[in-house]
Design a protein around this motif. Structure first.
Motif, short mmCIF file in Angstrom:
data_model
loop_
_atom_site.label_atom_id
_atom_site.label_comp_id
_atom_site.label_asym_id
_atom_site.label_seq_id
_atom_site.Cartn_x
_atom_site.Cartn_y
_atom_site.Cartn_z
N MET A 1 -15.45 2.43 14.47
CA MET A 1 -14.24 1.66 14.19
C MET A 1 -13.07 2.61 13.92
N THR A 2 -11.89 2.22 14.34
CA THR A 2 -10.69 3.01 14.10
C THR A 2 -10.44 3.14 12.60
N ALA A 3 -10.26 4.36 12.14
CA ALA A 3 -10.01 4.60 10.71
C ALA A 3 -8.59 4.19 10.35
N LEU A 4 -8.39 3.89 9.07
CA LEU A 4 -7.08 3.49 8.57
C LEU A 4 -6.66 4.42 7.44
N GLU A 5 -5.49 4.99 7.59
CA GLU A 5 -4.93 5.89 6.57
C GLU A 5 -3.54 5.42 6.17
N PHE A 6 -3.29 5.35 4.88
CA PHE A 6 -1.96 5.04 4.38
C PHE A 6 -1.33 6.30 3.78
N ALA A 7 -0.06 6.49 4.03
CA ALA A 7 0.71 7.51 3.33
C ALA A 7 1.18 6.91 2.02
N VAL A 8 0.79 7.52 0.91
CA VAL A 8 1.16 7.00 -0.41
C VAL A 8 1.80 8.11 -1.23
N GLN A 9 2.45 7.69 -2.32
CA GLN A 9 3.17 8.65 -3.14
C GLN A 9 2.78 8.61 -4.61
N ASP A 10 1.85 7.71 -4.96
CA ASP A 10 1.51 7.58 -6.37
C ASP A 10 0.13 6.96 -6.54
N VAL A 11 -0.28 6.84 -7.79
CA VAL A 11 -1.59 6.29 -8.11
C VAL A 11 -1.69 4.83 -7.67
N ALA A 17 -4.35 1.06 -1.51
CA ALA A 17 -4.98 1.43 -0.25
C ALA A 17 -6.49 1.26 -0.33
N ARG A 18 -7.05 1.67 -1.45
CA ARG A 18 -8.50 1.53 -1.62
C ARG A 18 -8.88 0.05 -1.67
N ARG A 19 -8.07 -0.77 -2.30
CA ARG A 19 -8.37 -2.19 -2.46
C ARG A 19 -8.48 -2.89 -1.10
N VAL A 20 -7.63 -2.49 -0.14
CA VAL A 20 -7.65 -3.17 1.16
C VAL A 20 -8.62 -2.51 2.13
N GLY A 21 -9.32 -1.48 1.69
CA GLY A 21 -10.36 -0.88 2.52
C GLY A 21 -9.93 0.29 3.37
N ALA A 22 -8.82 0.95 3.02
CA ALA A 22 -8.40 2.13 3.77
C ALA A 22 -9.46 3.23 3.65
N ASP A 23 -9.55 4.04 4.68
CA ASP A 23 -10.54 5.11 4.69
C ASP A 23 -10.09 6.32 3.88
N VAL A 195 -7.41 5.45 19.96
CA VAL A 195 -7.08 6.43 18.91
C VAL A 195 -8.15 6.39 17.83
N ASP A 196 -8.38 7.53 17.21
CA ASP A 196 -9.43 7.63 16.20
C ASP A 196 -9.00 7.04 14.86
N ALA A 197 -7.70 7.01 14.61
CA ALA A 197 -7.20 6.51 13.33
C ALA A 197 -5.77 6.03 13.50
N ILE A 198 -5.37 5.16 12.58
CA ILE A 198 -4.00 4.66 12.53
C ILE A 198 -3.44 4.98 11.15
N GLU A 225 0.94 -6.49 0.14
CA GLU A 225 0.76 -7.57 1.11
C GLU A 225 0.75 -7.03 2.54
N LEU A 226 1.66 -6.12 2.82
CA LEU A 226 1.71 -5.54 4.15
C LEU A 226 0.46 -4.70 4.42
N ALA A 227 0.03 -3.93 3.42
CA ALA A 227 -1.17 -3.12 3.59
C ALA A 227 -2.39 -4.00 3.87
N ALA A 228 -2.49 -5.11 3.15
CA ALA A 228 -3.61 -6.02 3.37
C ALA A 228 -3.54 -6.64 4.76
N ALA A 229 -2.34 -6.96 5.24
CA ALA A 229 -2.19 -7.56 6.57
C ALA A 229 -2.59 -6.57 7.65
N VAL A 230 -2.22 -5.31 7.46
CA VAL A 230 -2.57 -4.28 8.44
C VAL A 230 -4.08 -4.09 8.47
N ALA A 231 -4.70 -4.00 7.30
CA ALA A 231 -6.15 -3.81 7.24
C ALA A 231 -6.88 -4.99 7.87
N ALA A 232 -6.40 -6.20 7.61
CA ALA A 232 -7.04 -7.39 8.17
C ALA A 232 -6.88 -7.41 9.69
#
Length: 240
Positions: A1-11, A17-23, A195-198, A225-232
């Protein structure tokens, strides 16, 4: 499955990101205003403690990717400190004045870093390289894990053909991670070309007036909300 990565700046971003299942997350600072800079060691340690794999951006300033001696030394110190703080990977990049991968500078940035224990991502400096096919072979020879790219376009949706060509050329030897203006609507097309990841930031601005000395009137956070929509959307695409 294509991996999912979010660029984040804080805790909070890492937890979201972890809550919505990002890798994993790419951790950086000043993302919106500079494209991302190296986060503080305190922030790295705090985000690592959330449990999601953290890849720290090593970039000492905004602007281009041709670096002076003092900048290389700073990035080397930051890279070693980030690994000591527990990151799972580093995100690096450097170019020669004629816009080729600067292998020598990368080696110096990573000097003393236990690269066998972490993953290495070459960032979107590759999108300034005209001969990306040659760059891919250079990155493979240099032991990079993956490359983050929009295919040289302003947005991944405009670089699909180039991204597909990069996937074909890499043939599993280097992961191709699509990033740059990605929306939930773009995910099926990106997954289709293999692609291997988004990668995306999925951020929103929180209004927060810092006064005359506080910079812009707000700060950026992960939009849950946007992160959850992307993961879904990614899960639905993979299932269908």
């Amino acid at each position: 499955m294509t991996a999912l990565e979010f660029a984040v700046q804080d805790v909070a971003g890492a937890i979201g990101a972890r809550r919505v299942g990002a890798d994993r997350v790419e951790l950086c600072a000043a993302l919106g205003s500079t494209g991302g800079l190296t986060p503080s060691i305190g922030m790295i340690e705090a985000v690592v403690s959330t449990g999601i794999p953290v890849h720290a951006l090593i970039r000492c300033r905004a602007g281009g990717f041709v670096y002076a001696e003092d900048e290389i030394a700073v990035m080397n110190a930051d890279a070693k400190a980030a690994v000591s703080a527990g990151v799972a990977g580093l995100v690096v990049g450097a170019l020669t004045p004629d816009h080729r991968v600067d292998v020598g500078v990368l080696e110096r940035v990573l000097d003393g870093v236990p690269v066998g224990d972490i993953e290495l991502t070459f960032h979107r400096a590759i999108d300034q390289i005209a001969d990306r096919a040659a760059a891919i072979e250079t990155l493979i020879d240099g032991g990079m894990t993956r490359v983050l790219t929009s295919g040289g376009a302003a947005r991944c949706s405009d670089g699909l053909n180039e991204l597909a060509a990069m996937v074909e050329q890499a043939a599993g030897r280097l992961q191709i991670m699509a990033g740059g203006g990605v929306t939930a609507a773009d995910i099926p097309a990106l997954a289709h070309i293999g692609v291997d990841a988004i990668h995306l930031s999925a951020r929103r601005v929180v209004a927060d007036d810092g006064g005359p000395g506080g910079g812009t009137a707000g700060h950026e956070r992960l939009d849950d909300e946007l992160a959850a929509a992307v993961a879904a959307r990614l899960r639905t695409t993979a299932a269908g």
